[in-house]
Design an enzyme around this catalytic site. Sequence first.
Site, PDB file in Angstrom:
ATOM      1  CG  ASP A  74       3.140   4.346  -4.015  1.00 62.66           C
ATOM      2  OD1 ASP A  74       3.196   5.456  -3.475  1.00 62.66           O
ATOM      3  OD2 ASP A  74       2.348   3.456  -3.676  1.00 62.66           O
ATOM      4  CG  HIS A  80      -4.153   0.957  -8.212  1.00 62.07           C
ATOM      5  ND1 HIS A  80      -5.481   1.004  -7.878  1.00 62.07           N
ATOM      6  CD2 HIS A  80      -3.515   1.769  -7.338  1.00 62.07           C
ATOM      7  CE1 HIS A  80      -5.642   1.826  -6.868  1.00 62.07           C
ATOM      8  NE2 HIS A  80      -4.469   2.297  -6.506  1.00 62.07           N
ATOM      9  CG  HIS A 138      -2.032   0.860   1.290  1.00 59.81           C
ATOM     10  ND1 HIS A 138      -2.445   1.622   0.237  1.00 59.81           N
ATOM     11  CD2 HIS A 138      -2.860   1.202   2.327  1.00 59.81           C
ATOM     12  CE1 HIS A 138      -3.462   2.383   0.608  1.00 59.81           C
ATOM     13  NE2 HIS A 138      -3.731   2.155   1.882  1.00 59.81           N
TER      14      HIS A 138
END
Length: 429
Positions: free
Chosen positions: A363, A307, A268
């Site tokens: 990210d 994702h 996460h």
Amino acid sequence: MTKETLTVTDNRTGQTYELPIEHDTINAMDLRQIRVDPGDFGMMAYDPGFKNTASTKSTITFIDGGKGILRYRGYPIEQLAEKSNFIEVAYLTLFGELPTQKQYDDWAYEIRHHTFVHENIKQLMEAFRYDAHPMSMFISTVAALSTYYPEARDIESADARMKQIVRLIAKVPTIAAFSYRHSRGLPYVYPNNDLGYTENLLYMLDKMGQTDYAVNPTLARALDVLFMLHVDHEQNCGTATMRVIGSSHSDPYSSMAGAAAALFGPLHGGANEAVLRMLVEIGDAKHVPEFMEGVKNRERLLMGFGHRVYKNYDPRARIIKKIADEVFEITGRNPLLDIALELERIALEDEFFVKRNLYPNVDFYSGIIYQAMGFPVAMFPVLFAIPRTVGWLAQWQELLADSTQKIARPRQIYLGEGTRDYVAMDARS
Ligand code: ACO
């Protein structure tokens, strides 16, 4: 005439049921009437990881994962990132509308004037081990705030709720900066309330003995944009945790400590830290093909890719890629960028990734920017938690205002032993 219902036939009994459809969804409790006999508990839905289960109705964030769309309260993330700022987006997310000038000024003033933490909080943080992970310190300190504000447990009071919301948004940069200074053995720097939100954070992180210390406005703006991108992302692991804990009517500090703990995981919010470590390990763009073979052989994951919701390019990753250029003009180019670009180039062409709709997520590039700005990797999840505080609190408010919400309590399919009698120790084999 079409009917907004779903007809289900149970082939075990031959019985047919008509279930209402609302918003393209059936109510899971409507399945309970499907039974083999009256003693049967009734049918449930099995959904580990909640991949296809809506746990709430929400008006905060809209995502279309297939098209790569993200909107807060209806406003596209691209427009907000270009025209707004973090404090305004925080207002929008929490209150549902963009503020008037007066509302904005009052809100910004409130946040600026709750940045200090109790001196005991500082002492509490000083008691952590010298090498404590800043995110672990952050999580523990947020939980500890509940001991300073016992009125936070009065979650029925709108005034008490708003007070804690302001406190949390205002104080998380201070806690984040203290956790960084602690892990570096540096003296803590108190907030400077003359500065804007991200300016103040950079100031608390960076200032030493200079009397004329000034934060670079381009870096403060870059961080502000990154913060806007991270405000909310509907029912992800951390936010779902906030709601699960909040559903038992815990105070917001305790709930948020849990949400931040969920965010800490490498699948996460810890993913940008994992991306950076992966890029450092690859070391050179020429090693990328070999690394990708390992990913395809399932020896490892390509961190920062894939994702649960986006099956297209994460719109936040696109904006971040643009910011990277502005930041690198000031800080110099991060050599890890070349490795990242090569990974992305190969992945976007490779059948393994194309077939599975694996694209860069938020990210993938954020860590490279944070590193170029001088943040150690251990600070990355903390930098995620600061803006996400707004989303967590907006979702918490929405949860409490929703009379249909119940304490979160999933079901299980029990596959263990049936009843058996206790066996005395000397009779066990
Ligand atoms: N590298 C290699 N293969 C991957 C990756 C990856 N990063 N992500 C998914 N896959 C593969 C899976 O092995 C699976 O293959 P299979 O169908 O042949 O078994 C397929 O793609 C589908 O993946 P799932 O694991 O089913 O997807 P899920 O929605 O459960 O997982 C997740 C999403 C956790 C984000 C996953 O893509 C992942 O682990 N990515 C790397 C970690 C990461 O970057 N996390 C940050 C997410 S963004 C955020 O939280 C802010």
